[in-house]
Write a protein that holds these residues in place. Structure first.
Motif, PDB file in Angstrom:
ATOM      1  N   GLU A  18      11.367  51.351  73.039  1.00 57.05           N
ATOM      2  CA  GLU A  18      10.558  50.777  71.961  1.00 57.05           C
ATOM      3  C   GLU A  18      11.444  50.118  70.914  1.00 57.05           C
ATOM      4  O   GLU A  18      11.090  49.071  70.371  1.00 57.05           O
ATOM      5  CB  GLU A  18       9.688  51.849  71.317  1.00 57.05           C
ATOM      6  N   LEU A  19      12.597  50.715  70.625  1.00 55.32           N
ATOM      7  CA  LEU A  19      13.525  50.134  69.660  1.00 55.32           C
ATOM      8  C   LEU A  19      14.038  48.791  70.165  1.00 55.32           C
ATOM      9  O   LEU A  19      14.084  47.818  69.418  1.00 55.32           O
ATOM     10  CB  LEU A  19      14.693  51.084  69.390  1.00 55.32           C
ATOM     11  N   GLN A  20      14.415  48.729  71.430  1.00 55.33           N
ATOM     12  CA  GLN A  20      14.897  47.473  72.004  1.00 55.33           C
ATOM     13  C   GLN A  20      13.834  46.384  71.898  1.00 55.33           C
ATOM     14  O   GLN A  20      14.128  45.250  71.526  1.00 55.33           O
ATOM     15  CB  GLN A  20      15.313  47.665  73.452  1.00 55.33           C
ATOM     16  N   LYS A  21      12.590  46.721  72.208  1.00 56.98           N
ATOM     17  CA  LYS A  21      11.506  45.739  72.124  1.00 56.98           C
ATOM     18  C   LYS A  21      11.307  45.270  70.685  1.00 56.98           C
ATOM     19  O   LYS A  21      11.109  44.084  70.435  1.00 56.98           O
ATOM     20  CB  LYS A  21      10.211  46.325  72.683  1.00 56.98           C
ATOM     21  N   ALA A  22      11.367  46.190  69.717  1.00 58.04           N
ATOM     22  CA  ALA A  22      11.197  45.832  68.309  1.00 58.04           C
ATOM     23  C   ALA A  22      12.321  44.906  67.845  1.00 58.04           C
ATOM     24  O   ALA A  22      12.088  43.939  67.106  1.00 58.04           O
ATOM     25  CB  ALA A  22      11.161  47.091  67.451  1.00 58.04           C
ATOM     26  N   ILE A  23      13.539  45.178  68.301  1.00 54.68           N
ATOM     27  CA  ILE A  23      14.682  44.323  67.958  1.00 54.68           C
ATOM     28  C   ILE A  23      14.489  42.927  68.542  1.00 54.68           C
ATOM     29  O   ILE A  23      14.670  41.923  67.854  1.00 54.68           O
ATOM     30  CB  ILE A  23      15.998  44.955  68.457  1.00 54.68           C
ATOM     31  N   GLU A  24      14.116  42.857  69.804  1.00 53.73           N
ATOM     32  CA  GLU A  24      13.939  41.552  70.459  1.00 53.73           C
ATOM     33  C   GLU A  24      12.833  40.732  69.800  1.00 53.73           C
ATOM     34  O   GLU A  24      12.984  39.526  69.623  1.00 53.73           O
ATOM     35  CB  GLU A  24      13.670  41.747  71.948  1.00 53.73           C
ATOM     36  N   VAL A  25      11.744  41.378  69.402  1.00 51.28           N
ATOM     37  CA  VAL A  25      10.655  40.670  68.724  1.00 51.28           C
ATOM     38  C   VAL A  25      11.141  40.105  67.395  1.00 51.28           C
ATOM     39  O   VAL A  25      10.867  38.946  67.066  1.00 51.28           O
ATOM     40  CB  VAL A  25       9.441  41.606  68.521  1.00 51.28           C
ATOM     41  N   GLU A  26      11.871  40.897  66.622  1.00 47.95           N
ATOM     42  CA  GLU A  26      12.375  40.436  65.332  1.00 47.95           C
ATOM     43  C   GLU A  26      13.360  39.284  65.507  1.00 47.95           C
ATOM     44  O   GLU A  26      13.310  38.301  64.766  1.00 47.95           O
ATOM     45  CB  GLU A  26      13.031  41.590  64.579  1.00 47.95           C
ATOM     46  N   LEU A  27      14.249  39.384  66.487  1.00 43.20           N
ATOM     47  CA  LEU A  27      15.238  38.329  66.687  1.00 43.20           C
ATOM     48  C   LEU A  27      14.596  37.024  67.153  1.00 43.20           C
ATOM     49  O   LEU A  27      15.049  35.937  66.792  1.00 43.20           O
ATOM     50  CB  LEU A  27      16.311  38.787  67.676  1.00 43.20           C
ATOM     51  N   LYS A  28      13.541  37.112  67.954  1.00 47.70           N
ATOM     52  CA  LYS A  28      12.846  35.912  68.440  1.00 47.70           C
ATOM     53  C   LYS A  28      12.269  35.101  67.282  1.00 47.70           C
ATOM     54  O   LYS A  28      12.079  33.896  67.408  1.00 47.70           O
ATOM     55  CB  LYS A  28      11.726  36.278  69.411  1.00 47.70           C
ATOM     56  N   LYS A  29      12.006  35.740  66.150  1.00 52.91           N
ATOM     57  CA  LYS A  29      11.494  35.034  64.978  1.00 52.91           C
ATOM     58  C   LYS A  29      12.536  34.048  64.439  1.00 52.91           C
ATOM     59  O   LYS A  29      12.188  33.088  63.766  1.00 52.91           O
ATOM     60  CB  LYS A  29      11.118  36.016  63.872  1.00 52.91           C
ATOM     61  N   HIS A  30      13.803  34.308  64.732  1.00 54.66           N
ATOM     62  CA  HIS A  30      14.900  33.502  64.202  1.00 54.66           C
ATOM     63  C   HIS A  30      15.482  32.534  65.230  1.00 54.66           C
ATOM     64  O   HIS A  30      16.288  31.680  64.884  1.00 54.66           O
ATOM     65  CB  HIS A  30      16.018  34.413  63.681  1.00 54.66           C
ATOM     66  N   GLY A  31      15.138  32.692  66.491  1.00 53.44           N
ATOM     67  CA  GLY A  31      15.660  31.838  67.550  1.00 53.44           C
ATOM     68  C   GLY A  31      15.811  32.618  68.841  1.00 53.44           C
ATOM     69  O   GLY A  31      15.271  33.712  68.990  1.00 53.44           O
ATOM     70  N   GLU A  32      16.564  32.055  69.764  1.00 54.71           N
ATOM     71  CA  GLU A  32      16.809  32.703  71.060  1.00 54.71           C
ATOM     72  C   GLU A  32      18.078  33.545  70.958  1.00 54.71           C
ATOM     73  O   GLU A  32      19.165  33.008  70.737  1.00 54.71           O
ATOM     74  CB  GLU A  32      16.962  31.646  72.148  1.00 54.71           C
ATOM     75  N   PRO A  33      17.962  34.872  71.096  1.00 52.49           N
ATOM     76  CA  PRO A  33      19.147  35.734  70.956  1.00 52.49           C
ATOM     77  C   PRO A  33      20.162  35.507  72.078  1.00 52.49           C
ATOM     78  O   PRO A  33      19.796  35.469  73.250  1.00 52.49           O
ATOM     79  CB  PRO A  33      18.587  37.150  71.037  1.00 52.49           C
ATOM     80  N   LEU A  34      21.417  35.331  71.700  1.00 48.61           N
ATOM     81  CA  LEU A  34      22.506  35.267  72.675  1.00 48.61           C
ATOM     82  C   LEU A  34      23.102  36.646  72.880  1.00 48.61           C
ATOM     83  O   LEU A  34      23.387  37.060  73.993  1.00 48.61           O
ATOM     84  CB  LEU A  34      23.601  34.314  72.199  1.00 48.61           C
ATOM     85  N   ARG A  35      23.316  37.332  71.767  1.00 51.46           N
ATOM     86  CA  ARG A  35      23.824  38.709  71.827  1.00 51.46           C
ATOM     87  C   ARG A  35      23.448  39.400  70.536  1.00 51.46           C
ATOM     88  O   ARG A  35      23.224  38.764  69.514  1.00 51.46           O
ATOM     89  CB  ARG A  35      25.329  38.738  72.024  1.00 51.46           C
ATOM     90  N   TRP A  36      23.351  40.728  70.604  1.00 52.33           N
ATOM     91  CA  TRP A  36      23.056  41.495  69.415  1.00 52.33           C
ATOM     92  C   TRP A  36      23.629  42.895  69.559  1.00 52.33           C
ATOM     93  O   TRP A  36      23.927  43.343  70.668  1.00 52.33           O
ATOM     94  CB  TRP A  36      21.562  41.545  69.113  1.00 52.33           C
ATOM     95  N   ALA A  37      23.793  43.565  68.415  1.00 54.31           N
ATOM     96  CA  ALA A  37      24.306  44.936  68.419  1.00 54.31           C
ATOM     97  C   ALA A  37      23.737  45.692  67.222  1.00 54.31           C
ATOM     98  O   ALA A  37      23.571  45.122  66.138  1.00 54.31           O
ATOM     99  CB  ALA A  37      25.826  44.933  68.334  1.00 54.31           C
ATOM    100  N   VAL A  38      23.449  46.960  67.430  1.00 54.27           N
ATOM    101  CA  VAL A  38      23.092  47.840  66.317  1.00 54.27           C
ATOM    102  C   VAL A  38      24.408  48.231  65.660  1.00 54.27           C
ATOM    103  O   VAL A  38      25.280  48.802  66.308  1.00 54.27           O
ATOM    104  CB  VAL A  38      22.330  49.087  66.815  1.00 54.27           C
ATOM    105  N   THR A  39      24.562  47.887  64.384  1.00 51.74           N
ATOM    106  CA  THR A  39      25.837  48.120  63.703  1.00 51.74           C
ATOM    107  C   THR A  39      25.814  49.310  62.767  1.00 51.74           C
ATOM    108  O   THR A  39      26.872  49.810  62.397  1.00 51.74           O
ATOM    109  CB  THR A  39      26.281  46.867  62.929  1.00 51.74           C
ATOM    110  N   SER A  40      24.633  49.766  62.364  1.00 49.18           N
ATOM    111  CA  SER A  40      24.548  50.976  61.539  1.00 49.18           C
ATOM    112  C   SER A  40      23.131  51.531  61.595  1.00 49.18           C
ATOM    113  O   SER A  40      22.186  50.812  61.919  1.00 49.18           O
ATOM    114  CB  SER A  40      24.948  50.694  60.085  1.00 49.18           C
TER     115      SER A  40
END
Length: 58
Positions: A18-40
């Protein structure tokens, strides 16, 4: 095509899937994600910070 570095704060979810899906939905609002990481994570606030590189059409 333009690349952007973004930082997003995401609420923690019940499961990693569910966390991964929530992250992907949020990032799609800004463009097509190339890479991402949870930093904190902030357990008290029940959130995490995600840093990502996204692309957008010019």
């Amino acid at each position: 095509m333009t690349t952007h570095f973004i930082t997003a704060e995401i609420d923690l979810q019940e499961t990693p899937t569910e966390l991964q899906k929530a992250i992907e939905v949020e990032l799609k609002k800004h463009g097509e994600p190339l890479r991402w990481a949870v930093t904190s994570t902030d357990v008290k606030q029940q959130s995490c910070t995600v840093e990502a590189v996204v692309t957008t059409e010019s």
